[in-house]
Motif scaffolding. Sequence first.
Motif, mmCIF file in Angstrom:
data_model
loop_
_atom_site.group_PDB
_atom_site.id
_atom_site.type_symbol
_atom_site.label_atom_id
_atom_site.label_comp_id
_atom_site.label_asym_id
_atom_site.label_seq_id
_atom_site.Cartn_x
_atom_site.Cartn_y
_atom_site.Cartn_z
ATOM 1 N N LYS A 3 -5.034 18.123 -10.959
ATOM 2 C CA LYS A 3 -3.777 18.259 -10.225
ATOM 3 C C LYS A 3 -2.713 18.676 -11.237
ATOM 4 C CE LYS A 3 -2.974 16.271 -6.116
ATOM 5 N NZ LYS A 3 -3.038 15.191 -5.202
ATOM 6 N N ILE A 4 -1.881 19.659 -10.879
ATOM 7 C CA ILE A 4 -0.896 20.181 -11.841
ATOM 8 C C ILE A 4 0.478 19.592 -11.527
ATOM 9 C CG2 ILE A 4 0.016 22.244 -12.962
ATOM 10 C CD1 ILE A 4 -3.113 21.981 -12.986
ATOM 11 N N VAL A 5 1.031 18.880 -12.503
ATOM 12 C CA VAL A 5 2.320 18.195 -12.332
ATOM 13 C C VAL A 5 3.341 18.880 -13.244
ATOM 14 C CG1 VAL A 5 3.540 15.993 -12.524
ATOM 15 C CG2 VAL A 5 1.089 16.002 -11.989
ATOM 16 N N LEU A 6 4.340 19.494 -12.640
ATOM 17 C CA LEU A 6 5.365 20.182 -13.434
ATOM 18 C C LEU A 6 6.558 19.245 -13.631
ATOM 19 C CD1 LEU A 6 6.736 23.732 -12.859
ATOM 20 C CD2 LEU A 6 8.260 21.807 -12.493
ATOM 21 N N VAL A 7 7.140 19.253 -14.839
ATOM 22 C CA VAL A 7 8.326 18.427 -15.113
ATOM 23 C C VAL A 7 9.473 19.361 -15.513
ATOM 24 C CG1 VAL A 7 9.273 16.518 -16.473
ATOM 25 C CG2 VAL A 7 6.841 16.530 -15.897
ATOM 26 N N THR A 8 10.545 19.328 -14.730
ATOM 27 C CA THR A 8 11.670 20.243 -14.973
ATOM 28 C C THR A 8 12.994 19.496 -14.805
ATOM 29 O OG1 THR A 8 12.696 22.330 -14.278
ATOM 30 C CG2 THR A 8 11.739 20.995 -12.549
ATOM 31 N N ASP A 134 1.200 21.761 -8.339
ATOM 32 C CA ASP A 134 1.009 21.033 -7.081
ATOM 33 C C ASP A 134 2.168 20.081 -6.802
ATOM 34 O OD1 ASP A 134 -1.706 22.007 -6.660
ATOM 35 O OD2 ASP A 134 -2.218 20.780 -8.397
ATOM 36 N N ILE A 135 2.686 19.461 -7.878
ATOM 37 C CA ILE A 135 3.781 18.489 -7.737
ATOM 38 C C ILE A 135 4.893 18.891 -8.701
ATOM 39 C CG2 ILE A 135 4.439 16.040 -7.941
ATOM 40 C CD1 ILE A 135 1.464 15.335 -7.804
ATOM 41 N N GLY A 136 6.140 18.863 -8.257
ATOM 42 C CA GLY A 136 7.274 19.162 -9.136
ATOM 43 C C GLY A 136 8.108 17.905 -9.331
ATOM 44 N N LEU A 137 8.177 17.420 -10.566
ATOM 45 C CA LEU A 137 9.037 16.274 -10.871
ATOM 46 C C LEU A 137 10.333 16.808 -11.458
ATOM 47 C CD1 LEU A 137 6.502 13.794 -12.516
ATOM 48 C CD2 LEU A 137 7.319 13.857 -10.136
ATOM 49 N N VAL A 138 11.434 16.528 -10.800
ATOM 50 C CA VAL A 138 12.732 17.017 -11.261
ATOM 51 C C VAL A 138 13.473 15.843 -11.894
ATOM 52 C CG1 VAL A 138 14.875 18.137 -10.592
ATOM 53 C CG2 VAL A 138 12.756 18.726 -9.413
ATOM 54 N N VAL A 139 13.843 16.012 -13.168
ATOM 55 C CA VAL A 139 14.467 14.923 -13.920
ATOM 56 C C VAL A 139 15.972 15.173 -13.987
ATOM 57 C CG1 VAL A 139 14.500 13.707 -16.142
ATOM 58 C CG2 VAL A 139 12.365 14.734 -15.322
ATOM 59 N N THR A 140 16.732 14.110 -13.745
ATOM 60 C CA THR A 140 18.187 14.191 -13.965
ATOM 61 C C THR A 140 18.656 12.887 -14.602
ATOM 62 O OG1 THR A 140 20.345 14.615 -12.939
ATOM 63 C CG2 THR A 140 18.848 13.225 -11.689
ATOM 64 N N THR A 141 19.766 12.963 -15.302
ATOM 65 C CA THR A 141 20.490 11.745 -15.667
ATOM 66 C C THR A 141 21.571 11.561 -14.595
ATOM 67 O OG1 THR A 141 22.078 12.982 -16.971
ATOM 68 C CG2 THR A 141 20.135 12.166 -18.144
ATOM 69 N N LYS A 163 5.760 22.287 -2.526
ATOM 70 C CA LYS A 163 6.229 21.462 -1.389
ATOM 71 C C LYS A 163 6.479 20.025 -1.819
ATOM 72 C CE LYS A 163 4.335 24.048 2.460
ATOM 73 N NZ LYS A 163 3.418 25.003 1.815
ATOM 74 N N ASN A 164 5.679 19.549 -2.770
ATOM 75 C CA ASN A 164 5.754 18.149 -3.183
ATOM 76 C C ASN A 164 6.732 18.036 -4.365
ATOM 77 O OD1 ASN A 164 5.182 15.491 -3.520
ATOM 78 N ND2 ASN A 164 2.976 15.760 -3.797
#
Length: 243
Positions: A3-8, A134-141, A163-164
Amino acid sequence: MSKIVLVTSGKGGVGKSTVSALLGEALAYTKSRTLIIELDSGLRSLDVALGVSEQILFDMGDIIRGSCSTKDAVLECPFCPGLSLITAAAKSVSVTEDVIKKIIAEMGFLYDYIILDCPAGIGTELSEAAKCSDIGLVVTTPDPSAVRGARAAGAVLASCGVKNRRLIIERCPLKAKKLYPLNNLDEIIDGTEIQLISVIWEDPDIRNAMDSGEPIDDTGLNYENFRALAERIRGKYIPLGFK
Ligand SMILES: Nc1ncnc2c1ncn2[C@@H]1O[C@H](COP(=O)(O)OP(=O)(O)OP(=O)(O)O)[C@@H](O)[C@H]1O
Ligand SMILES: [Mg+2]
């Protein structure tokens, strides 16, 4: 296949690489084999966090130039069995969708998860990586400019068909713990228009761990938060609560 998890994030310096490293450690802890691919060409940092700087022979730049096989550039984290890293190119190179897809095709059968640690910004590198994810994790402070950046990054992910999409609020001041679920965190979530998956507290131990190439303390403020994040990524329902 992995599963591909992107962190942006959009805005820089908010904690993407920290999340990539500590999520990778937490996934490996659950026996999920995990490979982190650092896409931050010219600005590598995860080799330090994962204690592999001395092992580096090849990096992403070598893979792109064809001067090594993908396998040759994989580094094993010495303190976390099951966690591996392909470190970013030492000099600026462009990492295209084709390059990422080739690595996934070659390595996907060996790993349960591949984490793509993106550079800051919402340019072509983000969309190229997003097309593979497959999954996009969007990081913010909690800073308004980071929230705005997260919203823009989330929009890029949506336009690339991810979509996720989930939000991580990083470096959250501990005082928010007492106030939750009052407006402060809700406003951040509303500002990004992305569903929350985790809150990570501001904690000097995290910086120390990232700078020293050692694992975070299992009695520390955020240890359970990363464990819970990993379980949510694995599809388990873990209620959002604050430890
Ligand atoms: N929860 C936290 N508490 C304290 N310090 C943190 C926390 N998360 C990250 N940091 C520190 O913040 C700094 C930036 O983190 P990091 O490098 O992960 O951000 P980034 O988004 O990957 O940056 P870039 O956009 O440059 O790639 C680092 O010094 C890191 O140790
Ligand atoms: Mg980074």
